[in-house]
Design a protein around this motif. Structure first.
Motif, short mmCIF file in Angstrom:
data_model
loop_
_atom_site.label_atom_id
_atom_site.label_comp_id
_atom_site.label_asym_id
_atom_site.label_seq_id
_atom_site.Cartn_x
_atom_site.Cartn_y
_atom_site.Cartn_z
N GLU A 133 0.82 -1.22 0.00
CA GLU A 133 0.00 0.00 0.00
C GLU A 133 0.85 1.27 0.00
O GLU A 133 0.38 2.33 -0.37
CB GLU A 133 -0.94 0.03 1.21
CG GLU A 133 -2.05 -0.98 1.18
CD GLU A 133 -1.71 -2.27 1.92
OE1 GLU A 133 -0.51 -2.57 2.12
OE2 GLU A 133 -2.65 -2.99 2.30
N ALA A 191 2.80 3.09 -4.14
CA ALA A 191 2.34 4.12 -5.08
C ALA A 191 2.52 5.50 -4.44
O ALA A 191 2.41 5.66 -3.23
CB ALA A 191 0.88 3.89 -5.44
N ARG A 192 2.81 6.47 -5.27
CA ARG A 192 2.98 7.85 -4.79
C ARG A 192 2.14 8.77 -5.66
O ARG A 192 2.18 8.69 -6.88
CB ARG A 192 4.45 8.29 -4.91
CG ARG A 192 5.41 7.46 -4.13
CD ARG A 192 5.63 8.03 -2.74
NE ARG A 192 6.80 7.43 -2.14
CZ ARG A 192 6.75 6.56 -1.12
NH1 ARG A 192 5.62 6.23 -0.60
NH2 ARG A 192 7.85 6.04 -0.64
N ASP A 193 1.40 9.64 -5.00
CA ASP A 193 0.60 10.65 -5.69
C ASP A 193 -0.26 10.04 -6.80
O ASP A 193 -0.36 10.59 -7.90
CB ASP A 193 1.50 11.75 -6.26
CG ASP A 193 2.31 12.44 -5.18
OD1 ASP A 193 1.76 12.65 -4.08
OD2 ASP A 193 3.48 12.77 -5.43
N GLY A 194 -0.83 8.89 -6.53
CA GLY A 194 -1.71 8.25 -7.49
C GLY A 194 -1.00 7.51 -8.62
O GLY A 194 -1.65 6.99 -9.52
N GLU A 195 0.33 7.49 -8.57
CA GLU A 195 1.11 6.81 -9.61
C GLU A 195 1.68 5.52 -9.04
O GLU A 195 2.24 5.52 -7.94
CB GLU A 195 2.27 7.70 -10.08
CG GLU A 195 1.83 9.00 -10.71
CD GLU A 195 1.23 8.80 -12.10
OE1 GLU A 195 1.68 7.90 -12.81
OE2 GLU A 195 0.30 9.56 -12.42
N MET A 196 1.56 4.44 -9.79
CA MET A 196 2.13 3.18 -9.35
C MET A 196 3.65 3.29 -9.29
O MET A 196 4.27 4.03 -10.06
CB MET A 196 1.74 2.04 -10.29
CG MET A 196 0.30 1.62 -10.16
SD MET A 196 -0.05 0.05 -11.00
CE MET A 196 -0.06 0.59 -12.70
N HIS A 197 4.23 2.53 -8.38
CA HIS A 197 5.68 2.41 -8.30
C HIS A 197 6.16 1.79 -9.62
O HIS A 197 5.43 0.99 -10.23
CB HIS A 197 6.03 1.51 -7.11
CG HIS A 197 7.48 1.38 -6.85
ND1 HIS A 197 8.27 0.49 -7.54
CD2 HIS A 197 8.29 2.04 -5.99
CE1 HIS A 197 9.52 0.60 -7.10
NE2 HIS A 197 9.56 1.54 -6.16
N GLU A 227 4.19 -0.83 -12.03
CA GLU A 227 3.87 -0.50 -13.41
C GLU A 227 4.45 -1.56 -14.36
O GLU A 227 3.80 -1.97 -15.32
CB GLU A 227 4.41 0.89 -13.76
CG GLU A 227 4.07 1.35 -15.17
CD GLU A 227 2.57 1.46 -15.46
OE1 GLU A 227 1.81 1.76 -14.53
OE2 GLU A 227 2.19 1.20 -16.61
#
Length: 156
Positions: A75, A78-84, A88
């Motif tokens: 959980e 991801a950062r700021d709604g972007e997958m790691h 990705e």
């Protein structure tokens, strides 16, 4: 016993039973259910999380042993709604089937790529050997990890 640790950057402090496993603490006390319980014997790796940046099987770590550490779960990737980037890469390379092993595979892959930023296919296979995919989707998992490694953006 009282434990204080950081989980995905958020401070946590709870009273726990001394024999409570870290995976149980994360799922039942903190409420983060992305870390799966697979075999309960450290054989499958579904419960893999990062503790102070290194992958650990949270079914073999007591919550009290994590006192004072920084724990990262799926959980927290991801950062700021972007997958790691590793998440990705798993998506792009279809590196999941049923998805049960995926959180543990992603966490193990992140740790592997931090230690070996440009691994060979053999190094990826060896590095992930403690994580099992019950669907046997290893080919695409390895492809995803190699792609994420070549992207050079795998820091947590």
């Amino acid at each position: 016993m009282r434990v204080r640790l950081s989980v995905n950057g958020a401070s946590q402090e709870h009273e726990v039973e001394p024999r409570l496993l870290l995976v149980q603490y994360l799922r039942e006390v903190v409420g983060l259910t992305g870390t799966n319980v697979g075999c309960d014997t450290s054989s499958c790796g579904a419960c893999t999380v990062l503790m102070d940046g290194e992958s650990v099987k949270s079914c073999t770590v007591l919550a009290v042993q994590a006192d004072g550490t920084e724990v990262t779960t799926i959980e927290g990737m991801a950062r700021d709604g972007e997958m790691h980037p590793v998440q990705e890469a798993f998506r792009e390379h279809h590196a999941l089937q049923c998805g049960y092993c995926t959180p543990g595979m992603v966490m193990a892959a992140v740790s592997l790529l931090q230690e070996h930023p440009d691994p060979t296919e053999a190094a990826v296979r060896e590095g992930l050997e403690g994580n099992l995919c019950r669907c046997t989707g290893y080919h695409n998992i390895v492809k995803a990890v190699l792609a994420a490694g070549s992207a050079k953006e795998v820091l947590v």
